[in-house]
Design an enzyme around this catalytic site. Structure first.
Site, PDB file in Angstrom:
ATOM      1  N   ASP A 429       0.867  -1.186   0.000  1.00 43.61           N
ATOM      2  CA  ASP A 429       0.000   0.000   0.000  1.00 43.61           C
ATOM      3  C   ASP A 429       0.901   1.233   0.000  1.00 43.61           C
ATOM      4  O   ASP A 429       1.780   1.372   0.856  1.00 43.61           O
ATOM      5  CB  ASP A 429      -0.893   0.005   1.242  1.00 43.61           C
ATOM      6  CG  ASP A 429      -1.833   1.194   1.257  1.00 43.61           C
ATOM      7  OD1 ASP A 429      -2.963   1.058   0.744  1.00 43.61           O
ATOM      8  OD2 ASP A 429      -1.425   2.244   1.771  1.00 43.61           O
ATOM      9  N   ASN A 437      -2.418  12.780  -5.240  1.00 45.68           N
ATOM     10  CA  ASN A 437      -3.684  13.021  -5.925  1.00 45.68           C
ATOM     11  C   ASN A 437      -4.220  14.415  -5.600  1.00 45.68           C
ATOM     12  O   ASN A 437      -4.700  15.142  -6.483  1.00 45.68           O
ATOM     13  CB  ASN A 437      -4.719  11.968  -5.500  1.00 45.68           C
ATOM     14  CG  ASN A 437      -4.889  10.884  -6.553  1.00 45.68           C
ATOM     15  OD1 ASN A 437      -4.415  11.022  -7.675  1.00 45.68           O
ATOM     16  ND2 ASN A 437      -5.557   9.805  -6.195  1.00 45.68           N
ATOM     17  N   HIS A 442      -5.362  13.900 -10.391  1.00 45.32           N
ATOM     18  CA  HIS A 442      -5.533  12.464 -10.619  1.00 45.32           C
ATOM     19  C   HIS A 442      -4.660  11.933 -11.761  1.00 45.32           C
ATOM     20  O   HIS A 442      -4.247  10.779 -11.746  1.00 45.32           O
ATOM     21  CB  HIS A 442      -6.999  12.151 -10.918  1.00 45.32           C
ATOM     22  CG  HIS A 442      -7.883  12.316  -9.719  1.00 45.32           C
ATOM     23  ND1 HIS A 442      -7.899  11.407  -8.686  1.00 45.32           N
ATOM     24  CD2 HIS A 442      -8.779  13.296  -9.373  1.00 45.32           C
ATOM     25  CE1 HIS A 442      -8.773  11.801  -7.763  1.00 45.32           C
ATOM     26  NE2 HIS A 442      -9.314  12.954  -8.152  1.00 45.32           N
ATOM     27  N   ASP A 446      -2.364   8.730 -11.460  1.00 45.13           N
ATOM     28  CA  ASP A 446      -2.347   7.567 -12.370  1.00 45.13           C
ATOM     29  C   ASP A 446      -0.930   7.254 -12.834  1.00 45.13           C
ATOM     30  O   ASP A 446      -0.525   6.086 -12.902  1.00 45.13           O
ATOM     31  CB  ASP A 446      -3.237   7.840 -13.595  1.00 45.13           C
ATOM     32  CG  ASP A 446      -4.717   7.832 -13.249  1.00 45.13           C
ATOM     33  OD1 ASP A 446      -5.061   7.355 -12.143  1.00 45.13           O
ATOM     34  OD2 ASP A 446      -5.532   8.283 -14.082  1.00 45.13           O
ATOM     35  N   ASP A 472      -4.547   2.335  -4.451  1.00 45.89           N
ATOM     36  CA  ASP A 472      -3.085   2.223  -4.414  1.00 45.89           C
ATOM     37  C   ASP A 472      -2.643   0.928  -3.745  1.00 45.89           C
ATOM     38  O   ASP A 472      -1.532   0.836  -3.218  1.00 45.89           O
ATOM     39  CB  ASP A 472      -2.490   3.433  -3.683  1.00 45.89           C
ATOM     40  CG  ASP A 472      -2.988   3.530  -2.238  1.00 45.89           C
ATOM     41  OD1 ASP A 472      -3.990   2.850  -1.918  1.00 45.89           O
ATOM     42  OD2 ASP A 472      -2.382   4.270  -1.450  1.00 45.89           O
TER      43      ASP A 472
END
Length: 552
Positions: A429, A437, A442, A446, A472
């Site tokens: 994680d 973000n 965003h 990505d 994530d």
């Protein structure tokens, strides 16, 4: 006793029914008449009565031949009736039997080969009327003649023609005599007819056959096979004797066969499949052009030539499939080809079926080859789409969990191994994903996920599976890990590879990950509980804040 005739399968079904009814009526009309089963191909020899024929108390004659039970003077009658019955189904005529030559006897011959495999001879006392309706009802219609004769002079003018020739061609005798045979021969056959005639004239006594089309009076064409006998130097004859056989049915059958073969060949070249036929040695007896187009081999004498470009790893599978087809078992398989050294691999569906002859023996194999590269690649693409995360290219959640189930299931089959390996799952994680973000957007988030996925894939073994669970969170499935320490070592390698700076556009961000590890050698481990244990360990790693993996 002689042998039984083969069934006369040429008779139509309705004629066979009439003859069978006639035989039943004769046996009922003459219950005391001696009978004999007749076989043989060249004379009416007696054979055993077949079991299919129930005669009850009817007396059965025992002798070598039907000729042996009549007076010598009537043997010619027996032979004539026997031949007539073989061609017309039934015949009868008066004879005198050796045992009582003074009693008038009627001999009935009935062709029962279609039903019982033999002909029947029935010797009934008394003479039947010449127009016996029983005989007329079963008699076959007269067949047109097939054999004819004519004589010609040296210039090929017809001197004499028998009645059979007039029936075959439809011309009256006076319409044939005095005319050259070339007048009746098809124009396309003139050169052949002249060459044959000149060769025959050059060598007296020479007998050669030739097949020519002759014109019927109705303007149709009749195929005749001629055998010209050169008797011009023979004082007793001084002519050419022509023996002729009407082969129109045979030639029509051959023409129909050629037409079917041409149609099949045209169809074979039309279909988008490579078609082939091999014998037991693997030699090609037939191959259409499409086969060479698919395999990249323009001409090959053996099927192996066309399969030479199958990728080496699959060639043993193909060879085994060919052997199985030759042994009688059809095979269907997908075969990867490389038509040239620099080209991409193409995929073909190879279908083979054994060719079995009338005796049940496999005489060869027929098959087809179809280029299915587009459909295979489409299927592969669909499989990738169904199992991959569209953003990172990792396995999606369902696929990576299915992979874990498959690994645990495979481990259950290793119970008998002396050394039991284990399975590890590593839960990853990202620690700074939300801030990326929120601050960079965003699109940058990505890009970060894509970079981390690349790092994860580069840090695991070839048998390991990397999947994105969502957001994530990533999961790595590692089969064949022998101990918890080994699992922790793999997790530490992953954490180290993930940790570090990542360039996102014009901004560099520092990234680390919380990593949880679970390991088991329990063959009955539950996948969901296993992943939950790694998830819990990951949260412990996140709470510690050190970026070190934690073992559940």
């Amino acid at each position: 006793m002689g042998t039984v005739d083969p069934p006369s399968s040429h008779l139509p079904a309705d004629v066979v029914d009439r003859i069978t009814r006639a035989l039943t009526t004769l046996l009922e009309r003459f219950p005391d008449a001696p009978v004999a089963a007749i076989g043989g191909l060249i004379s009416p020899v007696m054979v055993s009565v077949p079991a299919s024929l129930s005669l009850g108390d009817q007396p059965v004659l025992k002798a070598g031949s039907t000729l042996d039970v009549v007076v010598p003077e009537d043997r010619v009658v027996v032979t004539k009736l026997w031949g007539q019955a073989r061609s017309q189904g039934i015949a009868c005529g008066p004879v005198r039997m050796l045992e009582h030559p003074d009693r008038p006897t009627m001999l009935y011959f009935v062709d029962a080969r279609n039903v019982h495999g033999v002909m029947l001879a029935i010797f009934a006392e008394g003479l039947a009327a010449s127009d016996d309706p029983l005989i007329e009802s079963a008699r076959l219609p007269s067949l047109p003649p097939r054999f004819a004769r004519a004589t010609k002079d040296a210039g090929s003018c017809i001197r004499w023609a028998d009645e059979a020739l007039t029936q075959i061609l439809g011309w009256a005798a006076d319409e044939l005599v005095g005319h050259r045979t070339l007048e009746f021969i098809h124009p396309d056959d003139h050169e052949l007819a002249i060459a044959h005639w000149m060769e025959m004239l050059s060598r007296p006594g020479l007998t050669r056959r030739v097949r020519l089309r002759h014109q019927h009076r109705d303007r149709s064409w009749v195929w005749l096979e001629l055998t010209n006998h050169n008797r011009l130097d023979d004082p007793a004859h001084g002519d050419v004797l022509a023996d002729m056989v009407d082969i129109s049915e045979e030639m029509a059958a051959q023409e129909a066969l050629r037409a079917r073969e041409q149609l099949l060949r045209q169809l074979a070249e039309t279909v988008p499949l490579g078609l082939f036929h091999i014998d037991r040695s693997g030699s090609l007896l037939f191959a259409n052009e499409r086969l060479g187009e698919i395999t990249g081999v323009a001409l090959g004498s053996r099927l192996g030539d066309h399969l030479a470009r199958v990728v080496p790893e699959q060639r043993p599978v193909v060879d085994e499939a060919i052997l199985e087809a030759l042994a009688g078992t059809g095979r269907d398989l997908t075969v990867p080809f490389r038509p040239d050294d620099a080209g991409d691999v193409r995929y073909c569906a190879l279908r083979m079926r054994p060719l079995i002859d009338r005796t049940g023996v496999v005489s060869g194999v027929t098959g087809c080859l179809e280029d299915i590269t587009d459909s295979v690649r489409m299927r592969q693409e669909l499989e990738v789409r169904a199992t991959s995360d569209p953003l990172t290219g990792c396995l999606n959640r369902a696929a990576v969990l299915a992979r874990l189930d498959a690994v645990l299931h495979a481990a259950r089959g290793e119970r008998r191994r002396t050394r039991r390996s284990g399975t590890a799952v590593i839960f990853v994680d990202l620690d700074q994903f939300k801030s990326v973000n929120d601050s960079l957007g965003h699109a940058a988030g990505d890009q970060l996920l894509i970079r981390i996925a690349d790092r994860l894939r580069s840090s695991v073994r070839s048998d390991d599976a990397v999947g994105r669970l969502g957001g994530d969170e990533f999961l790595v499935v590692c089969p064949g890990v022998h101990s918890p320490a080994d699992a922790t070592l793999v997790a530490r390698t992953i954490a180290t590879r993930v940790r570090g700076e990542v360039q996102l556009g014009t901004t560099r961000v520092e990234i680390s990950a919380s990593v949880g590890v679970a390991w088991t050698d329990d063959r009955d481990a539950d996948a969901d509980h296993f992943v939950a244990a790694a998830d819990g360990a990951m949260y412990e790693s996140k709470r510690s804040g050190r970026g070190e993996p934690v073992l559940a």
